[in-house]
Design a protein around this motif. Structure first.
Motif, PDB file in Angstrom:
ATOM      1  N   LYS A  91       0.825  -1.203   0.000  1.00 58.04           N
ATOM      2  CA  LYS A  91       0.000   0.000   0.000  1.00 58.04           C
ATOM      3  C   LYS A  91       0.865   1.261   0.000  1.00 58.04           C
ATOM      4  O   LYS A  91       0.482   2.275  -0.575  1.00 58.04           O
ATOM      5  CB  LYS A  91      -0.910  -0.026   1.234  1.00 58.04           C
ATOM      6  CG  LYS A  91      -1.808   1.183   1.394  1.00 58.04           C
ATOM      7  CD  LYS A  91      -2.795   1.009   2.526  1.00 58.04           C
ATOM      8  CE  LYS A  91      -2.095   1.001   3.861  1.00 58.04           C
ATOM      9  NZ  LYS A  91      -3.026   0.955   5.005  1.00 58.04           N
ATOM     10  N   ASN A  92       2.031   1.190   0.601  1.00 61.50           N
ATOM     11  CA  ASN A  92       2.884   2.374   0.746  1.00 61.50           C
ATOM     12  C   ASN A  92       4.142   2.317  -0.110  1.00 61.50           C
ATOM     13  O   ASN A  92       5.070   3.092   0.128  1.00 61.50           O
ATOM     14  CB  ASN A  92       3.257   2.544   2.218  1.00 61.50           C
ATOM     15  CG  ASN A  92       2.047   2.814   3.077  1.00 61.50           C
ATOM     16  OD1 ASN A  92       1.362   3.794   2.885  1.00 61.50           O
ATOM     17  ND2 ASN A  92       1.765   1.913   4.008  1.00 61.50           N
ATOM     18  N   LYS A  93       4.173   1.449  -1.101  1.00 65.53           N
ATOM     19  CA  LYS A  93       5.406   1.270  -1.876  1.00 65.53           C
ATOM     20  C   LYS A  93       5.780   2.480  -2.721  1.00 65.53           C
ATOM     21  O   LYS A  93       6.944   2.655  -3.064  1.00 65.53           O
ATOM     22  CB  LYS A  93       5.327   0.025  -2.751  1.00 65.53           C
ATOM     23  CG  LYS A  93       4.447   0.151  -3.960  1.00 65.53           C
ATOM     24  CD  LYS A  93       4.491  -1.111  -4.785  1.00 65.53           C
ATOM     25  CE  LYS A  93       3.673  -0.954  -6.042  1.00 65.53           C
ATOM     26  NZ  LYS A  93       3.736  -2.143  -6.879  1.00 65.53           N
ATOM     27  N   ASN A  94       4.830   3.340  -3.051  1.00 69.61           N
ATOM     28  CA  ASN A  94       5.125   4.500  -3.887  1.00 69.61           C
ATOM     29  C   ASN A  94       5.361   5.775  -3.079  1.00 69.61           C
ATOM     30  O   ASN A  94       5.463   6.858  -3.648  1.00 69.61           O
ATOM     31  CB  ASN A  94       3.994   4.727  -4.895  1.00 69.61           C
ATOM     32  CG  ASN A  94       3.907   3.591  -5.893  1.00 69.61           C
ATOM     33  OD1 ASN A  94       4.924   3.066  -6.330  1.00 69.61           O
ATOM     34  ND2 ASN A  94       2.693   3.196  -6.231  1.00 69.61           N
ATOM     35  N   GLU A  95       5.470   5.642  -1.768  1.00 75.49           N
ATOM     36  CA  GLU A  95       5.713   6.814  -0.906  1.00 75.49           C
ATOM     37  C   GLU A  95       7.108   7.364  -1.195  1.00 75.49           C
ATOM     38  O   GLU A  95       8.079   6.621  -1.300  1.00 75.49           O
ATOM     39  CB  GLU A  95       5.608   6.409   0.564  1.00 75.49           C
ATOM     40  CG  GLU A  95       5.788   7.542   1.528  1.00 75.49           C
ATOM     41  CD  GLU A  95       4.746   8.630   1.371  1.00 75.49           C
ATOM     42  OE1 GLU A  95       5.152   9.803   1.237  1.00 75.49           O
ATOM     43  OE2 GLU A  95       3.539   8.309   1.363  1.00 75.49           O
ATOM     44  N   THR A  96       7.193   8.686  -1.335  1.00 75.51           N
ATOM     45  CA  THR A  96       8.484   9.303  -1.650  1.00 75.51           C
ATOM     46  C   THR A  96       8.991  10.221  -0.542  1.00 75.51           C
ATOM     47  O   THR A  96      10.178  10.536  -0.508  1.00 75.51           O
ATOM     48  CB  THR A  96       8.386  10.117  -2.955  1.00 75.51           C
ATOM     49  OG1 THR A  96       7.341  11.084  -2.816  1.00 75.51           O
ATOM     50  CG2 THR A  96       8.123   9.207  -4.144  1.00 75.51           C
TER      51      THR A  96
END
Length: 105
Positions: free
Chosen positions: A42-47
Motif C-alpha cells: 500500500k505504501n510502496k510508492n511513498e516518496t
C-alpha cells in the motif's frame, strides 16, 4: 537507495518474527503474512523521507511488540492451553517494593 535497503531489511525482519511468533499456526501465519505484505504494498510508492521514516518506526515497533509480548497458546485439552513462550518473551522477574529506597544522588 540506503532507505530502500532498510525498508527491505525491515520487511524481512517482520516476516522472520512472524514465522517465529506464530510457529505451527497456519491461519495466524497466513493472516500476518497478508497484513505485512498489504501494508508494504500500500505504501510502496511513498516518496517523502519523513513519512517513510515514520512508517519504518511503526513497523519496527510492531516487530518489537510481536517478538517480546506475544505468547503462543495451543489447545491441548477441553479447557487447557499449553503456553509456548520464546526466549524473547521471558524477562527477569523484578520484585515489587512498597517502599523503594531513595537514592543518594
Amino acid at each position: 537507495m540506503a532507505s530502500r535497503l532498510k525498508v527491505l531489511r525491515l520487511f524481512k525482519t517482520l516476516h522472520r518474527t512472524r514465522e517465529s511468533v506464530f510457529r505451527d499456526d497456519t491461519r495466524a501465519l497466513e493472516a500476518a503474512r497478508k497484513k505485512i505484505n498489504e501494508e508494504f504494498k500500500k505504501n510502496k510508492n511513498e516518496t517523502s523521507l519523513e513519512t517513510i521514516n515514520q512508517m519504518m518506526k511503526l513497523a519496527s515497533d510492531v516487530e518489537i511488540v510481536l517478538r517480546t509480548s506475544v505468547i503462543q497458546g495451543v489447545h491441548v485439552a477441553d479447557n487447557k492451553l499449553l503456553l509456548r513462550p520464546r526466549r524473547d518473551v521471558l524477562q527477569d522477574n523484578v520484585p515489587y517494593c512498597d517502599h523503594p529506597s531513595k537514592s543518594s544522588t
